[in-house]
Enzyme design. Structure first.
Site, PDB file in Angstrom:
ATOM      1  N   ASN A  83      -6.297  -6.874   7.594  1.00 43.83           N
ATOM      2  CA  ASN A  83      -5.330  -6.650   6.518  1.00 43.83           C
ATOM      3  C   ASN A  83      -5.901  -7.023   5.155  1.00 43.83           C
ATOM      4  O   ASN A  83      -5.396  -6.573   4.129  1.00 43.83           O
ATOM      5  CB  ASN A  83      -4.075  -7.483   6.822  1.00 43.83           C
ATOM      6  CG  ASN A  83      -3.152  -7.567   5.632  1.00 43.83           C
ATOM      7  OD1 ASN A  83      -2.523  -6.592   5.259  1.00 43.83           O
ATOM      8  ND2 ASN A  83      -3.119  -8.735   4.996  1.00 43.83           N
ATOM      9  N   TYR A 104      -9.945   1.875  -3.979  1.00 40.80           N
ATOM     10  CA  TYR A 104      -8.991   1.376  -2.983  1.00 40.80           C
ATOM     11  C   TYR A 104      -8.668   2.466  -1.963  1.00 40.80           C
ATOM     12  O   TYR A 104      -8.782   2.262  -0.745  1.00 40.80           O
ATOM     13  CB  TYR A 104      -7.718   0.928  -3.724  1.00 40.80           C
ATOM     14  CG  TYR A 104      -6.664   0.335  -2.841  1.00 40.80           C
ATOM     15  CD1 TYR A 104      -6.810  -0.950  -2.342  1.00 40.80           C
ATOM     16  CD2 TYR A 104      -5.506   1.054  -2.534  1.00 40.80           C
ATOM     17  CE1 TYR A 104      -5.831  -1.511  -1.524  1.00 40.80           C
ATOM     18  CE2 TYR A 104      -4.523   0.506  -1.723  1.00 40.80           C
ATOM     19  CZ  TYR A 104      -4.682  -0.770  -1.222  1.00 40.80           C
ATOM     20  OH  TYR A 104      -3.718  -1.318  -0.418  1.00 40.80           O
TER      21      TYR A 104
END
Ligand code: CTP
Ligand code: MG
Length: 452
Positions: free
Chosen positions: A307, A373
């Site tokens: 994560n 990203y």
């Protein structure tokens, strides 16, 4: 001490009411009885195991013994008309021992730590059983269905297995028993008592309960899952989605290692009774240290949640090399380092496991200012799919959980003016991750689950 075991498995499960006897019901990847037999096969304390079973069960069990590598210790014999007759057939097949343990095939979650104290008590006193306090009160009843009186619950115990007997006592018990008793009674301890044992009772466990009725199968399924998913690592676990995932997995009973670069990781780990590891996943040496610490403490890794992520709003034309590199190193390379180490640990344990990568909705359609990203998160999808293919032979599953825009500190830093109503709650994302981590989904792997 020479210790043998008998696992009666010749019943037909009339109370379950299904055509397949309960001991052969497949719970996840193996029949119920295999859980029981594997525990016995693993125990160095037990040298020989006899399994009495029905005519139909013989070929099934022979197949299980081969498939689950139980040969060597386990021999299959014909069962009898009643549990007593089955156990007696098992006893006749065993070579003489000091102590014989009897354990029902349909109490799959017995743990091997009980065998030694039980056998020692049997050796000393002639026989020993495991018991639990009664859950329900007991009523004495009349033949025509009326209550006679209630019994004082504190004076009685529910009898479980495993039970243990001196070999000679069990032999004598069965030599002495009358036919009527062999057919209709079910308590070996009673026969042993009359054969001269002073029966010692040890504390049993709720996990020794007997699968008897339909709901018991559901409990068995949950417990089997719990046993195969015990230890999780959650990166980026100090806040946002990672924190909620760590909390949710801990609530499900997993031991969780919470990983993050910042010190907040200590607070989260303390709160959930887990382990804190301050580490930067973009550095292979730190990932190595993380796995060394987790394996040293808990001996296995069953769930890996990648994560940890970082982002910066910058258009591609303005982005510097270092900015690009930092984002890719953390979001993609970090997930790779953890996947590699988790994969190896899961293969090593032989238990398989699940690797979950947290994606982002920016992987589809692009997003101005989120190039690095989005590209790194899109890379995770390919990493997941490859992990799923390569993990298949080892029971390793991989999923990408793709949250829509979520209310996290990372997001608020990128878009300070965004309205709350537009954002997902991190707990909703954590629920989907927990689902992937704790549900048995044998034929699913490699999928992306979008949370919308
Ligand atoms: N058992 C056995 N031989 C029998 C009857 C029972 O070996 N003739 C075994 C069962 O297979 C089970 C254990 O004894 O592992 C406990 O019995 P129980 O829970 O009563 O199982 P079943 O007899 O199969 O179920 P039911 O009484 O509901 O028919
Ligand atoms: Mg029965």
């Amino acid at each position: 001490m020479r210790v043998s075991a008998i696992i009666p498995a010749a019943g037909s499960g009339t109370r379950m009411g299904t055509p397949t006897p309960k001991q052969f019901w497949v719970v996840h990847d193996r029949p119920l009885i295999v859980y029981t037999l594997q525990t016995l096969a693993r125990s160095d304390f037990i040298q020989e195991v006899a399994v009495p079973t029905s005519e139909d069960g013989l070929p099934l069990l022979q197949d299980f013994v081969r498939r689950f590598h139980l040969d060597g210790k386990v021999q299959i014999v014909r069962g009898g008309e009643s549990r007593h007759y089955s156990i007696r057939n098992g006893l006749l097949a065993l070579s003489p021992a000091d102590v014989v343990i009897v354990h029902d095939a349909v109490r799959p979650f017995v743990f091997e730590e009980i065998f030694r104290p039980l056998a020692e008590a049997a050796w000393e006193h002639g026989a020993a059983g495991t018991v639990m306090p009664l859950v329900d009160t007991v009523l004495a009843v009349t033949d025509d269905g009326f209550m006679e009186r209630s019994l004082d619950r504190r004076l009685y115990r529910a009898s479980q297995t495993p039970q243990a007997f001196r070999y000679e006592i069990l032999k004598r018990a069965y030599e002495n028993a009358a036919e009527e008793e062999m057919l209709h009674s079910t308590e070996c301890l009673e026969l042993a008592r009359r054969a001269g044992a002073r029966v010692k009772l040890l504390q049993g466990s709720p996990f020794f309960w007997k699968v008897t009725y339909k709901p018991d199968i559901y409990t068995a399924e949950r417990l089997a899952m719990e046993r195969s998913r015990q230890v999780a690592i959650v990166t980026g676990g100090s806040r946002g989605i990672g924190q909620k995932v760590a909390e949710s997995l801990a609530d499900r009973g997993l031991k969780v290692a919470v990983v993050a670069r910042d010190e907040e990781v200590e607070t989260v780990a303390r709160h959930i009774g887990g382990m804190a590891v301050q580490a930067d996943v973009s550095r292979p040496d730190e990932v190595q240290r993380l796995f060394d610490a987790v394996l040293e403490r808990w001996g296995r890794v069953d769930v890996m949640v990648n994560n940890a992520g970082t982002a910066r709003w910058r258009k591609l034309a303005d982005m510097g090399d270092e900015e690009w590199q930092e984002i890719v190193d953390t979001n993609l390379s970090g997930a790779f380092y953890c996947t590699r180490a988790a994969f190896r640990a899961m293969v090593e344990s032989g238990n398989g496991g699940v690797i979950i990568n947290i994606g982002s909705s920016s992987i589809s359609g692009g997003r101005v200012g989120e190039g690095a990203y989005a590209a790194s998160k899109a890379g995770l999808v390919a990493l997941t799919e490859t992990t799923a293919l390569e993990g298949k032979p080892y029971g390793i599953h991989a999923f990408t959980v793709v949250p829509r825009r979520t209310d996290t500190a990372l997001r608020r830093a990128l878009y300070p003016d965004e309205k709350d109503a537009d954002l997902l709650d991190p707990s909703d994302v954590a629920r989907v991750v927990t689902f992937c981590a704790t549900e048995w989904m044998p034929h699913l792997s490699g999928q992306s689950f979008w949370v919308k």
